[in-house]
Design a protein around this motif. Structure first.
Motif, PDB file in Angstrom:
ATOM      1  N   TRP A   1       2.270   2.420 -18.905  1.00  0.00           N
ATOM      2  CA  TRP A   1       1.434   2.590 -17.714  1.00  0.00           C
ATOM      3  C   TRP A   1       2.303   2.609 -16.450  1.00  0.00           C
ATOM      4  O   TRP A   1       2.093   3.438 -15.561  1.00  0.00           O
ATOM      5  N   ILE A   2       3.281   1.704 -16.368  1.00  0.00           N
ATOM      6  CA  ILE A   2       4.185   1.697 -15.213  1.00  0.00           C
ATOM      7  C   ILE A   2       4.892   3.038 -15.098  1.00  0.00           C
ATOM      8  O   ILE A   2       4.909   3.659 -14.031  1.00  0.00           O
ATOM      9  N   ARG A   3       5.478   3.497 -16.200  1.00  0.00           N
ATOM     10  CA  ARG A   3       6.206   4.786 -16.189  1.00  0.00           C
ATOM     11  C   ARG A   3       5.299   5.933 -15.741  1.00  0.00           C
ATOM     12  O   ARG A   3       5.688   6.762 -14.923  1.00  0.00           O
ATOM     13  N   ASP A   4       4.085   5.963 -16.295  1.00  0.00           N
ATOM     14  CA  ASP A   4       3.156   7.036 -15.957  1.00  0.00           C
ATOM     15  C   ASP A   4       2.720   6.968 -14.487  1.00  0.00           C
ATOM     16  O   ASP A   4       2.599   8.000 -13.825  1.00  0.00           O
ATOM     17  N   ALA A   5       2.533   5.761 -13.978  1.00  0.00           N
ATOM     18  CA  ALA A   5       2.041   5.585 -12.612  1.00  0.00           C
ATOM     19  C   ALA A   5       3.056   6.002 -11.565  1.00  0.00           C
ATOM     20  O   ALA A   5       2.681   6.410 -10.460  1.00  0.00           O
ATOM     21  N   VAL A   6       4.348   5.911 -11.886  1.00  0.00           N
ATOM     22  CA  VAL A   6       5.377   6.264 -10.892  1.00  0.00           C
ATOM     23  C   VAL A   6       5.990   7.632 -11.142  1.00  0.00           C
ATOM     24  O   VAL A   6       6.830   8.080 -10.356  1.00  0.00           O
ATOM     25  N   ALA A   7       5.578   8.284 -12.201  1.00  0.00           N
ATOM     26  CA  ALA A   7       6.111   9.622 -12.478  1.00  0.00           C
ATOM     27  C   ALA A   7       5.634  10.573 -11.388  1.00  0.00           C
ATOM     28  O   ALA A   7       4.488  10.501 -10.950  1.00  0.00           O
ATOM     29  N   PRO A   8       6.512  11.443 -10.929  1.00  0.00           N
ATOM     30  CA  PRO A   8       6.075  12.420  -9.927  1.00  0.00           C
ATOM     31  C   PRO A   8       4.894  13.228 -10.452  1.00  0.00           C
ATOM     32  O   PRO A   8       4.842  13.572 -11.634  1.00  0.00           O
ATOM     33  N   GLU A   9       3.935  13.467  -9.586  1.00  0.00           N
ATOM     34  CA  GLU A   9       2.765  14.229 -10.002  1.00  0.00           C
ATOM     35  C   GLU A   9       3.174  15.659 -10.333  1.00  0.00           C
ATOM     36  O   GLU A   9       3.936  16.269  -9.601  1.00  0.00           O
ATOM     37  N   SER A  10       2.647  16.137 -11.437  1.00  0.00           N
ATOM     38  CA  SER A  10       2.942  17.534 -11.774  1.00  0.00           C
ATOM     39  C   SER A  10       1.996  18.426 -10.997  1.00  0.00           C
ATOM     40  O   SER A  10       0.843  18.097 -10.772  1.00  0.00           O
ATOM     41  N   LYS A  11       2.527  19.543 -10.564  1.00  0.00           N
ATOM     42  CA  LYS A  11       1.727  20.492  -9.795  1.00  0.00           C
ATOM     43  C   LYS A  11       1.458  21.710 -10.657  1.00  0.00           C
ATOM     44  O   LYS A  11       2.382  22.255 -11.236  1.00  0.00           O
TER      45      LYS A  11
ATOM     46  N   GLN B   1       0.832  -1.208   0.000  1.00  0.00           N
ATOM     47  CA  GLN B   1       0.000   0.000   0.000  1.00  0.00           C
ATOM     48  C   GLN B   1       0.867   1.259   0.000  1.00  0.00           C
ATOM     49  O   GLN B   1       0.609   2.211  -0.737  1.00  0.00           O
ATOM     50  N   ALA B   2       1.908   1.276   0.804  1.00  0.00           N
ATOM     51  CA  ALA B   2       2.753   2.469   0.932  1.00  0.00           C
ATOM     52  C   ALA B   2       3.497   2.777  -0.358  1.00  0.00           C
ATOM     53  O   ALA B   2       3.537   3.939  -0.786  1.00  0.00           O
ATOM     54  N   VAL B   3       4.095   1.773  -1.000  1.00  0.00           N
ATOM     55  CA  VAL B   3       4.888   2.076  -2.197  1.00  0.00           C
ATOM     56  C   VAL B   3       4.008   2.472  -3.380  1.00  0.00           C
ATOM     57  O   VAL B   3       4.417   3.297  -4.196  1.00  0.00           O
ATOM     58  N   VAL B   4       2.801   1.933  -3.452  1.00  0.00           N
ATOM     59  CA  VAL B   4       1.893   2.342  -4.529  1.00  0.00           C
ATOM     60  C   VAL B   4       1.329   3.732  -4.229  1.00  0.00           C
ATOM     61  O   VAL B   4       1.309   4.598  -5.099  1.00  0.00           O
TER      62      VAL B   4
END
Length: 109
Positions: A98-108, A22-25
């Protein structure tokens, strides 16, 4: 060099495995985490052969997030020396994207 990785670790309980997953996702360190077990582990530790029931966590992530996963394990993982192995991950282009997109830092904004 492949940028997507399959990271594996094992822990001593299902609850710990679920908490780690849960934490890493949640923290975008892995796109997904799969927990399986119990598994029977036999290993060398401090000069003796040990056996234990463990739960395995497989994480899909990128090479860029590996150091952050290792740092998270320092706080989340119950073992003195956590297993952290990573192998290159290949597959469908859409899944790897999808993996790359899911772990990319969220843009603010």
């Amino acid at each position: 060099m492949a940028d997507c990785l399959l990271v594996t670790t094992s822990v001593n309980s299902r609850e710990t495995a679920d908490r780690l997953a849960q934490a890493v996702v949640r923290d975008r360190l892995a796109a997904c985490a799969q927990v399986s077990g119990p598994i029977a582990s036999t290993y060398q530790w401090h000069g003796a052969v040990e056996q234990a029931s463990e739960w395995m966590c497989q994480l899909k992530t990128t090479r860029d997030r590996l150091a952050a996963i290792e740092a998270a394990f320092a706080h989340l993982h119950p073992y003195e020396l956590p297993e952290l192995t990573a192998v290159p991950l290949d597959g469908s282009a859409a899944y790897l994207r999808w993996i790359r997109d899911a772990v990319a830092p969220e843009s603010k904004p």
